[in-house]
Design a protein around this motif. Structure first.
Motif, PDB file in Angstrom:
ATOM      1  N   PRO A   7     -56.918 -45.244 -24.430  1.00  0.00           N
ATOM      2  CA  PRO A   7     -56.267 -45.132 -23.159  1.00  0.00           C
ATOM      3  C   PRO A   7     -55.702 -43.746 -23.223  1.00  0.00           C
ATOM      4  O   PRO A   7     -55.256 -43.074 -22.335  1.00  0.00           O
ATOM      5  CB  PRO A   7     -55.360 -46.375 -22.956  1.00  0.00           C
ATOM      6  CG  PRO A   7     -56.158 -47.317 -23.233  1.00  0.00           C
ATOM      7  CD  PRO A   7     -56.184 -46.709 -24.527  1.00  0.00           C
ATOM      8  N   ASP A  10     -57.952 -40.901 -22.610  1.00  0.00           N
ATOM      9  CA  ASP A  10     -58.431 -40.949 -21.304  1.00  0.00           C
ATOM     10  C   ASP A  10     -57.463 -40.012 -20.704  1.00  0.00           C
ATOM     11  O   ASP A  10     -57.684 -39.824 -19.902  1.00  0.00           O
ATOM     12  CB  ASP A  10     -59.066 -42.655 -20.895  1.00  0.00           C
ATOM     13  CG  ASP A  10     -59.749 -43.055 -21.040  1.00  0.00           C
ATOM     14  OD1 ASP A  10     -60.620 -42.268 -22.255  1.00  0.00           O
ATOM     15  OD2 ASP A  10     -60.061 -44.303 -20.953  1.00  0.00           O
ATOM     16  N   ALA A  11     -56.230 -40.723 -20.660  1.00  0.00           N
ATOM     17  CA  ALA A  11     -55.127 -40.263 -19.974  1.00  0.00           C
ATOM     18  C   ALA A  11     -55.815 -38.416 -19.802  1.00  0.00           C
ATOM     19  O   ALA A  11     -55.234 -37.966 -19.427  1.00  0.00           O
ATOM     20  CB  ALA A  11     -54.089 -41.130 -20.444  1.00  0.00           C
ATOM     21  N   LYS A  15     -56.308 -35.394 -17.419  1.00  0.00           N
ATOM     22  CA  LYS A  15     -55.150 -34.468 -16.719  1.00  0.00           C
ATOM     23  C   LYS A  15     -55.885 -33.303 -17.420  1.00  0.00           C
ATOM     24  O   LYS A  15     -55.215 -32.380 -16.423  1.00  0.00           O
ATOM     25  CB  LYS A  15     -54.220 -34.526 -18.010  1.00  0.00           C
ATOM     26  CG  LYS A  15     -52.972 -35.141 -17.489  1.00  0.00           C
ATOM     27  CD  LYS A  15     -51.479 -35.798 -18.283  1.00  0.00           C
ATOM     28  CE  LYS A  15     -50.617 -34.721 -19.050  1.00  0.00           C
ATOM     29  NZ  LYS A  15     -50.338 -34.926 -19.131  1.00  0.00           N
TER      30      LYS A  15
END
Length: 191
Positions: A7, A10-11, A15
């Motif tokens: 995760p 993914d973040a 961004k």
């Protein structure tokens, strides 16, 4: 077998894509600066190259994401292609960067190898139109890919016009602009 992306990755990837969207929409690929993108995303060059391989890879990923988001937000409706064009027009109004990214792609990356994700989603839309033509839902006056291209361009008409054209159509309010798109596609489909 697909690999699992944690995760946090993914973040960070999200961004970077968001910061890249603003940078690329404003200045295109050639004038875009990785330093501005990484500063806006609280990232660094190494992460750009890790996730995307290059500035061009980042741009290509952004274009693919933009096309996917557009088709997800406005799924193709071959039963009512004029209204679909109206909803696509609405999407371009809400998301002006989408047309800017597409324009920069044509100008700066169009000669490069096609982006498979974009080719795939466009091919799916062409197949749906061809199926609708065979079923008699849509006229066969144009080949499926040509019909899709015409509808896409009509939907983008207002967001892709030159600034010099704007003074000529100031009286055409936003709701009327949408209706013009719907009516133009309707006219295109009349047998």
């Amino acid at each position: 077998m697909a690999t699992f992306t944690p995760p946090a990755a993914d973040a960070m990837r999200a961004k970077l894509l968001l910061a890249a969207r603003d940078e690329f929409a404003a200045v295109g690929v050639g004038a875009a600066r990785i330093e501005r993108i990484t500063a806006a995303s609280s990232s660094n060059k190494a992460q750009v190259f890790h996730y995307f391989g290059s500035k061009e890879g980042l741009f290509d990923a952004l274009l693919a994401q933009t096309v996917a988001e557009t088709f997800a937000e406005v799924p193709l409706d071959t039963d009512d292609l004029p209204e679909w064009a109206g909803r696509l027009h609405d999407s371009y109004v809400r998301r002006p960067w989408a047309q800017r990214i597409a324009t920069w792609h044509r100008l700066e990356r169009g000669a490069e190898a096609p982006i498979e994700a974009v080719v795939s989603s466009t091919a799916g839309a062409v197949e749906a139109i061809e199926h609708a033509q065979r079923a008699g839902v849509l006229p066969r006056s144009h080949r499926p890919a040509v019909l899709l291209g015409l509808v896409l361009h009509l939907a983008a008409f207002w967001s892709a016009t030159a600034p010099e054209f704007d003074p000529l159509v100031t009286a055409v309010v936003p709701a009327r602009r949408r209706q013009i798109v719907v009516d133009a596609v309707g006219s295109l489909l009349r047998k």
